[in-house]
Write a protein that holds these residues in place. Structure first.
Motif: not given
Length: 420
Positions: A280-298
């Motif tokens: 569950n922690t791995v999934i949350w890390s990937l989800l949060t990381g993806a959101v941060i990465y997507g925000a930076l890309r935007l």
């Protein structure tokens, strides 16, 4: 004020000084375009201030280390919190040594954040001083762990310089097959770093919110079918359970972010009581990381590698290649002594054998073999430049898996280092 209280205050002071130094290094590099001074003069002036701040942070970090040692009665490297804080300190020691030799201001922009991230990761674990278990009561604890961490810290600086080299030399405007592959590799490396940051954001965010959900399960139906001596096990989640433990029931559930129940259950091969929680922690890390990465890309509206490349304008790529090699060349013999030679001597003293194929031992050997291959390919085959940089980046990923993945996921004789 006790020594341990002073130690904790010194650690916090070191964290903020490192953070301030990172901001100052950023001003030194990024602000040269808007400064009234010449770019070179601006960079030198702010870079010197940034290095002073990082050095003060290192002094506070050393104060934390020695006062915790004195207050706790043993060298503070016996659990994950202590080891990771020591590793972050050694990263700053390695950075200070390499910076003193090459005087490259930009190195601070990439090396200091590594130490900050490792410090933040350390804060995830329980911080209380714990008595040493019998197998750790040895002088070899001081020698083995400290030398291994020091060697790994030079690998971290080599990683930072290698990543800088790739950002400096990869052609982000080319559409050739090889350049596209290089671009994807750099972007994936940056995404991996952001996922680690996402893990920290998730942990501290939900910890600040006071989140907790508790599951229960009986080991009769999971681990010992047919036995009557049932035992109820509880699993506490500090992040919303996207994945519940295998074959468990909800004891208490805290709804947050629209999650009112687990979306799924851990697969049957994750029968360990904590396996579902880790997944569950791995999934949350990937989800949060993806959101941060997507925000930076935007925000930057381009791949992050392409956005970072102009920061390295004017940096001699040959110097970055040299720093990468020198850092690894310094770290390799230190790591060899600490992680292999003294580790085997200690294993013989503690367990009566030099080698036992424990997961941590195996991955320490894998790390050593990888950097042995790096030095062989560099010196005997002439692998310089981009090939050398990629090996430095991949090598440090192996180091991080050895430190984090093996300690927290794979059970073995070294598991005490990852538990509280």
């Amino acid at each position: 004020m006790s020594l341990l209280d002073f130690s904790n205050d010194a650690f916090i002071a070191a964290f903020f000084l490192y953070s301030g130094a990172f901001i100052l290094f950023t001003i030194a590099i990024m602000g040269r375009r808007w400064s009234g001074r010449s770019p070179k003069e601006h960079t030198a002036r702010w870079g010197q201030i940034a290095f002073i701040a990082s050095s003060l942070g290192l002094l506070c970090h050393l104060a934390y280390f020695f006062t915790r040692w004195a207050g706790g009665g043993h060298i503070p490297v016996s659990n994950m919190y202590e080891f990771m804080t020591f590793l972050s300190m050694m990263v700053m020691v390695a950075f200070t040594v390499i910076f003193s030799i090459y005087r490259k201001i930009l190195l601070g922009l990439f090396s200091v954040p590594v130490s900050i991230i490792v410090m933040a990761y350390a804060a995830v674990f329980p911080q209380e001083v714990q008595p040493l278990i019998p197998s750790l009561r040895s002088v070899y604890l001081n020698i083995h762990v400290t030398l291994a961490a020091l060697g790994e810290s030079f690998f971290a600086v080599g990683f930072a310089a290698g990543l800088m080299y790739l950002l400096r030399t990869v052609n982000f405007n080319s559409s050739s097959k090889d350049d596209k592959r290089q671009q994807r590799g750099v972007e994936f490396t940056l995404f991996t770093i952001i996922v680690i940051i996402g893990f920290l954001v998730s942990v501290f965010g939900f910890r600040a919110a006071g989140y907790e959900t508790v599951f229960t399960r009986s080991n009769v139906t999971v681990d010992n079918p047919g036995q009557n001596d049932s035992k109820i096990e509880k699993v506490s989640y500090r992040m919303p359970p996207i994945v519940a433990p295998y074959h468990s029931e909800i004891e208490s559930f805290q709804s947050i972010l629209g999650i009112k129940k687990p979306l799924t259950e851990a697969p049957s091969w994750m029968k360990g009581v904590n396996a579902g929680r880790k997944f569950n922690t791995v999934i949350w890390s990937l989800l949060t990381g993806a959101v941060i990465y997507g925000a930076l890309r935007l925000i930057v509206r381009k791949p992050l590698g392409r956005a970072l490349q102009p920061v390295l304008d004017g940096i001699d790529e040959g110097d970055l290649d040299e720093i990468t090699y020198r850092a690894i060349a310094i770290g390799f013999p230190i790591f060899t002594l600490g992680a292999l030679i003294f580790a085997m001597i200690w294993a013989q003293v503690a367990w009566g054998r030099f080698w036992g194929w424990d997961p941590k031992e195996v991955w320490a050997l894998v790390t050593w073999l990888f950097y042995s291959a790096y030095l062989h390919l560099r010196l005997a085959r002439g692998w310089q430049g981009r090939k050398s940089a990629w090996l430095a980046v991949l090598g440090f990923l192996v180091v991080m898996f050895t430190l984090v993945g093996v300690n927290l996921v794979i059970a073995g004789l070294h598991s005490y280092a990852g538990t509280d």
